[in-house]
Design a protein around this motif. Structure first.
Motif, mmCIF file in Angstrom:
data_model
loop_
_atom_site.group_PDB
_atom_site.id
_atom_site.type_symbol
_atom_site.label_atom_id
_atom_site.label_comp_id
_atom_site.label_asym_id
_atom_site.label_seq_id
_atom_site.Cartn_x
_atom_site.Cartn_y
_atom_site.Cartn_z
ATOM 1 N N ALA A 1 0.843 -1.205 0.000
ATOM 2 C CA ALA A 1 0.000 0.000 0.000
ATOM 3 C C ALA A 1 0.873 1.248 0.000
ATOM 4 O O ALA A 1 0.656 2.182 -0.776
ATOM 5 C CB ALA A 1 -0.928 0.000 1.208
ATOM 6 N N MET B 1 2.718 1.476 -3.426
ATOM 7 C CA MET B 1 1.897 1.834 -4.612
ATOM 8 C C MET B 1 1.521 3.306 -4.596
ATOM 9 O O MET B 1 1.457 3.947 -5.641
ATOM 10 C CB MET B 1 0.641 0.945 -4.682
ATOM 11 N N VAL B 2 1.252 3.844 -3.395
ATOM 12 C CA VAL B 2 0.893 5.263 -3.311
ATOM 13 C C VAL B 2 2.132 6.126 -3.540
ATOM 14 O O VAL B 2 2.069 7.173 -4.170
ATOM 15 C CB VAL B 2 0.229 5.563 -1.946
ATOM 16 N N TRP B 3 3.267 5.647 -3.068
ATOM 17 C CA TRP B 3 4.507 6.422 -3.169
ATOM 18 C C TRP B 3 5.058 6.467 -4.608
ATOM 19 O O TRP B 3 5.599 7.488 -5.031
ATOM 20 C CB TRP B 3 5.543 5.817 -2.206
ATOM 21 N N LYS C 1 3.637 0.976 -10.751
ATOM 22 C CA LYS C 1 2.569 1.455 -9.867
ATOM 23 C C LYS C 1 1.324 0.571 -10.042
ATOM 24 O O LYS C 1 0.717 0.134 -9.065
ATOM 25 C CB LYS C 1 2.247 2.913 -10.218
ATOM 26 N N TYR D 1 -0.413 -1.867 -7.212
ATOM 27 C CA TYR D 1 -1.837 -1.815 -6.849
ATOM 28 C C TYR D 1 -2.479 -3.196 -6.977
ATOM 29 O O TYR D 1 -3.230 -3.633 -6.107
ATOM 30 C CB TYR D 1 -2.594 -0.837 -7.772
ATOM 31 N N HIS E 1 -1.323 -5.423 -4.247
ATOM 32 C CA HIS E 1 -1.962 -5.005 -2.991
ATOM 33 C C HIS E 1 -3.384 -5.579 -2.933
ATOM 34 O O HIS E 1 -3.794 -6.159 -1.925
ATOM 35 C CB HIS E 1 -1.989 -3.471 -2.931
ATOM 36 N N THR F 1 -13.230 0.801 -2.118
ATOM 37 C CA THR F 1 -12.480 2.041 -2.385
ATOM 38 C C THR F 1 -12.017 2.080 -3.834
ATOM 39 O O THR F 1 -12.198 3.083 -4.532
ATOM 40 C CB THR F 1 -11.241 2.126 -1.458
ATOM 41 N N ARG G 1 -11.854 6.058 1.159
ATOM 42 C CA ARG G 1 -10.388 6.021 1.100
ATOM 43 C C ARG G 1 -9.774 6.170 2.495
ATOM 44 O O ARG G 1 -9.009 5.299 2.921
ATOM 45 C CB ARG G 1 -9.927 7.098 0.114
ATOM 46 N N GLN H 1 -8.015 3.286 4.964
ATOM 47 C CA GLN H 1 -6.643 3.529 5.425
ATOM 48 C C GLN H 1 -6.558 3.464 6.954
ATOM 49 O O GLN H 1 -5.689 2.784 7.507
ATOM 50 C CB GLN H 1 -6.181 4.896 4.927
#
Ligand code: HEM
Lengths: 176, 195
Positions: A27, A30-32, A41, A45, A48, A106, A139, A143
């Motif tokens: 997580a 993938m966001v970073w 990326k 995702y 994940h 999400t 979202r 989280q």
């Protein structure tokens, strides 16, 4: 009564622990990852989502096994501590089911629709249309629930180490 | 579909549609419509890994559509798109599309296109052939257009035309992320004309 969990329960316990840690790490990754690294990326995702959905499936099986097999006998912990441990474990089971469902929703609510797959091969159906307002709610809930799960798991692990050091055979009951 | 701000310049409303589809109607005058994001859409889509399609659009552009009622196959369109006004609903994707690897908007803030109707097809649609200029590279371009719907509006009938075409992004020097995004990009245009 046996002094250890069944082999299937022990294996699935460690599998779910590893999958939760891996899913959490993915997580963050993938966001970073910048959008310019599109393929990486996207794959992060998808992994994940894949591992998160595997957590859900593994936990369902664990709950069925738990309902069928009584917990092994445990001596050395006070009733109060056992009660607290029970509450913590119930909370983890609830989050282990809720976090993947929230994650699944999400991803569907996000404005840019991306499919959910298991290892890019098995498509997972979507039940929501893109819905930015719902996404803005889901979202952070996903989280926060995920970080709560990771925090509970960390406390659970730390207390297991503490009990083990105090001579309570918790790791023997849950050996691989 | 956008209904507001339909613009029309030029001749009476009964001219346009017959002009496009029935060359026998003779009116030796030219109609001009000004198109922009208020009465038209320019969208694009791409396939990724053969798994899914992403869609984006341009939120600022202007174009001029000219029609001569007596020579229907002579419809002309030309326009410009502000490349910075690219919109795509994936966080971070717009910056990537504005970057050097894609539209390179700092250097090429505009894309241009011009085309002309090239005959009516059997299916009642028509073909637009022309040129498209992106990143200062000009390429030929073809779109299949058709009248999608005609509906009443308080100010007159609204004719909605749609046109679809394909470009190879590599032909415009956009070669990044080929392992993820297909080379073929589908472009879809929708135009609402008050006729
Ligand atoms: C145990 C299971 C899971 C854990 C621990 C977990 C953890 C997380 C965390 C911590 C984030 C926030 C990352 C950040 O912002 O730094 C996140 C985001 C996300 N997760 Fe999960 N997740 C799990 C399962 C799933 C599943 C099963 C799916 C989908 C099928 C999913 C889809 C998503 C999506 C779409 C986001 C939002 C990313 C974005 O907005 O760009 N998650 N997850």
């Amino acid at each position: 009564m046996s002094d250890a969990w069944s082999l299937a329960q022990r294996r699935l316990h460690w599998w779910s622990a590893a999958l939760v840690v891996l899913t959490g790490a993915l997580a963050v990754l993938m966001v970073w990852l910048p959008f310019s690294q599109m393929l990486a990326k996207f794959l992060a995702y998808q992994l994940h989502k894949t591992f998160g959905l595997l957590v859900f499936s593994v936990v369902l099986v664990r709950l069925v096994l738990r309902a069928r097999h009584p917990a092994p006998a445990l001596t050395g912990l006070s009733p109060g501590v056992r009660r607290l441990a029970g509450i913590g474990q119930a909370g983890m089971y609830a989050l282990l089911l809720a976090v993947p469902i929230l994650g699944w929703l999400t991803g569907q609510a996000a404005a840019g629709p991306v499919p959910t797959t298991i290892f890019l091969v098995i498509p997972v159906p979507h039940v929501l249309d893109p819905n930015p307002a719902l996404y803005a709610w889901l979202r952070p809930v996903h989280q926060v629930a995920a970080y709560t799960l990771l925090a509970l798991a960390a406390v659970h692990a730390a207390l297991a180490v503490k009990h083990h050091r105090e001579g309570v055979p918790v790791f023997r009951r849950m050996r691989w | 579909m956008r209904r507001a701000h339909l613009q029309r310049m030029g001749l009476p409303r009964r001219v346009l549609l017959p002009a496009l589809f029935a060359p026998t109607i003779a009116r030796a005058q030219r109609n001009t419509w000004l198109l922009n994001q208020d009465n038209a859409e320019i969208a694009f889509s791409a396939r990724h890994l053969g798994l899914f399609t992403s869609q984006g659009r341009f939120t600022r552009f202007e174009a001029r559509l000219e029609l001569d009622a007596t020579r229907t196959t002579d419809a002309l369109v030309e326009g410009r798109i502000e490349t910075t006004a690219v919109a795509i609903p994936f966080p971070g994707a717009e910056d990537t599309l504005r970057s050097e690897a894609y539209f390179h908007t700092a250097r090429f803030p505009e894309a241009r296109f011009s085309g002309r109707a090239a005959g009516i097809t059997d299916a009642g649609g028509f073909t637009i052939t022309g040129r498209m200029r992106i990143r200062d590279i000009e390429q030929p371009f073809t779109m299949a257009a058709r009248l999608a719907e005609r509906r009443p509006d308080p100010r007159g009938d609204v004719a909605r035309f749609t046109a679809t075409g394909r470009v190879q992004r590599s032909a415009f020097g956009m070669v990044a992320d080929r392992n993820f995004t297909a080379d073929a990009i589908t472009i879809t245009v929708g135009v609402n004309l008050l006729v």
